[in-house]
Design an enzyme around this catalytic site. Structure first.
Site, PDB file in Angstrom:
ATOM      1  N   CYS A 133      -5.930   0.356   0.117  1.00 44.70           N
ATOM      2  CA  CYS A 133      -5.257   1.337   0.977  1.00 44.70           C
ATOM      3  C   CYS A 133      -3.893   0.830   1.439  1.00 44.70           C
ATOM      4  O   CYS A 133      -3.806   0.012   2.363  1.00 44.70           O
ATOM      5  CB  CYS A 133      -6.148   1.644   2.174  1.00 44.70           C
ATOM      6  SG  CYS A 133      -5.367   2.761   3.350  1.00 44.70           S
ATOM      7  N   CYS A 136      -2.974   1.589   5.037  1.00 34.63           N
ATOM      8  CA  CYS A 136      -3.693   0.769   6.033  1.00 34.63           C
ATOM      9  C   CYS A 136      -3.130  -0.649   6.070  1.00 34.63           C
ATOM     10  O   CYS A 136      -2.974  -1.231   7.134  1.00 34.63           O
ATOM     11  CB  CYS A 136      -5.178   0.653   5.705  1.00 34.63           C
ATOM     12  SG  CYS A 136      -5.959   2.172   5.174  1.00 34.63           S
ATOM     13  N   ASP A 137      -2.851  -1.219   4.891  1.00 34.88           N
ATOM     14  CA  ASP A 137      -2.579  -2.659   4.814  1.00 34.88           C
ATOM     15  C   ASP A 137      -1.167  -3.019   4.376  1.00 34.88           C
ATOM     16  O   ASP A 137      -0.802  -4.199   4.401  1.00 34.88           O
ATOM     17  CB  ASP A 137      -3.570  -3.321   3.825  1.00 34.88           C
ATOM     18  CG  ASP A 137      -5.013  -3.109   4.249  1.00 34.88           C
ATOM     19  OD1 ASP A 137      -5.247  -3.005   5.468  1.00 34.88           O
ATOM     20  OD2 ASP A 137      -5.894  -3.048   3.377  1.00 34.88           O
TER      21      ASP A 137
END
Ligand code: NAP
Length: 317
Positions: A133, A136-137
Site C-alpha cells: 500500500c 499507507c507506507d
C-alpha cells in the site's frame, strides 16, 4: 432479527446499504475493524467515479457513501464477521466477540485482498521494506530507491504516487507490455523517476532487518540478476475474499462467488453477493457500486417473496 445484514464496507456494501435502507429494510452493515471502506481507503485521487469532475480522494468518497447509507438508517458496526451459517432459513453471522447476529437475508460484499508474490523473504520482510500500500507506507520511503512489481493500473498508480517521495522507482513487470489503462501507462512513462524493468519476475526478496535487494529472473532468456533496492511495493492484483464461505457457497473457476447470470443470487437462497467478490474482470468502484444496487434489489424481492409465502401459509393454515 434483521431483514438484511451486509458484510463489507466498500462501494458494493455501502451502495447495497443505501438501497436497502431506502427500502426501509433497516440494514446492519459490518464494516470491519481495521479495513473499513475497502480498497478505496488505500487510494489517493479517484478520477473516474462519475459526479466528481475534479476527482475525489478515495477515503473521502467512502466517507460520503457511509454518510449516505447512515442518513437512511443503516447501522454500521465496526467489527469483522468471523463465521457464517447459511444452512437454515434464518441466516446467522458471528462477530469477533462471538455474538451471533440473525437476518432473513445476507449481502456478501467482502471485496478482495492483495495478492502476494509467494517468494522467499516476502513474509519475513513484510512491513520491513515490503508493502502492499503506497498511500499507507510511501511516506517512509523518502529519497529512497524502491521497486514496484506489476503491470496493471494498481502498479502504475502506486509507482506514480511513490515518485512523490522516492528518489527512483523501478517498475518490474513479467512481460514487455503493460495491462494498465493507456492513461495510467502514459503517466508512468512520462515520469522521469520511473524506470521499467521488462520481462522480469521477482524470485526472492533479501535483507536482514529490511529489504535491500531483489533476485530477478528474466522471463525470456531465464538469466538471473540482483537489484539493490530500499523498498518493494507489490501490486500484482487481488484475490476475492471468500474464506468465510468456502464450502457454503458455490465458487467459480476464478475463485469468485458464483452468482446466477446478471443477478446477485448465490447458490443459497437469501444470500446475495456483490462487488469484487463476484467480479473477476471489471473491478471498478463504479461497477462494485452498481453490483451493490443489484444485490439490494434482489434481497428486497426475495424478502417480499418470503413475506408472501408466509402470508399464504397463514391463510391456508
Ligand atoms: P490487475 O489488473 O489484475 O493486474 C495485475 C498485474 O500484476 C498484471 O500486470 C499481472 O501480470 C501482474 N501479476 C499478477 N500476478 C503476478 C505475479 N505473481 N508476479 C508478477 N506479476 C504478477 O490488477 P490491478 O492492477 O490491481 O487492478 C485490479 C483492477 O482494479 C483492474 O480492473 C484495474 O483497472 C482496477 N484499478 C483501477 C484504478 C484506476 O482506474 N484508477 C487503479 C487501480 C486499479 P500479467 O499482465 O502478466 O497478467
Amino acid at each position: 432479527m434483521r431483514e438484511v445484514i451486509i458484510i463489507g464496507s466498500g462501494p458494493a456494501g455501502f451502495t447495497a446499504a443505501i438501497y436497502a435502507a431506502r427500502a426501509e429494510l433497516s440494514p446492519q452493515l459490518f464494516a470491519s475493524q481495521v479495513s473499513m471502506g475497502g480498497e478505496l481507503m488505500n487510494t489517493t485521487e479517484v478520477e473516474n467515479f462519475p459526479g466528481f469532475p475534479e476527482g475525489i480522494q478515495g477515503p473521502d468518497l467512502m466517507q460520503k457513501m457511509q454518510e449516505q447509507a447512515e442518513r437512511f438508517g443503516t447501522e454500521v458496526v465496526y467489527d469483522d464477521i468471523t463465521e457464517v451459517d447459511f444452512s437454515g432459513e434464518i441466516k446467522r453471522v458471528t462477530d469477533t466477540t462471538g455474538t451471533v447476529h440473525e437476518a432473513r437475508s445476507i449481502i456478501f460484499a467482502t471485496g478482495s485482498a492483495y495478492r502476494k508474490l509467494g517468494v522467499e523473504g516476502e513474509e519475513r520482510l513484510s512491513g520491513h521494506g515490503v508493502s502492499w500500500c503506497a498511500t499507507c507506507d510511501g511516506f517512509f520511503f523518502r529519497d529512497k530507491t524502491i521497486a514496484v512489481v506489476g503491470g496493471g493500473d494498481s502498479a502504475m498508480e502506486e509507482a506514480t504516487f511513490l515518485t512523490r517521495f522516492a528518489k527512483k522507482v523501478y517498475v518490474i513487470h513479467r512481460r514487455d507490455s503493460l495491462k494498465a489503462s493507456k492513461i495510467m501507462q502514459q503517466r508512468a512513462f512520462d515520469n522521469e523517476k520511473i524506470e521499467f524493468i521488462w520481462n522480469s519476475e521477482v524470485t526472492g526478496i533479501h535483507g536482514d532487518a529490511s529489504a535491500d535487494r531483489l533476485s530477478l529472473r528474466n522471463t525470456v532468456d531465464g538469466s538471473v540478476s540482483e537489484l539493490p533496492i530500499e523498498g518493494l511495493f507489490v501490486a500484482v492484483g487481488n484475490d476475492p475474499r471468500t474464506h468465510l464461505v468456502h464450502g457454503k457457497l458455490d465458487l467459480t473457476e476464478d475463485g469468485t462467488i458464483a452468482v446466477e447470470g446478471r443477478t446477485s443470487l448465490t447458490s443459497v437462497p437469501g444470500v446475495f453477493a456483490a462487488g469484487d467478490v463476484i467480479d473477476p474482470s471489471y473491478r471498478q468502484a463504479v461497477t462494485a457500486a452498481a453490483s451493490g444496487t443489484v444485490a439490494a434489489l434482489d434481497a428486497e424481492r426475495y424478502l417480499a417473496s418470503v413475506e408472501d409465502a408466509l402470508a399464504s401459509a397463514a391463510v391456508a393454515g
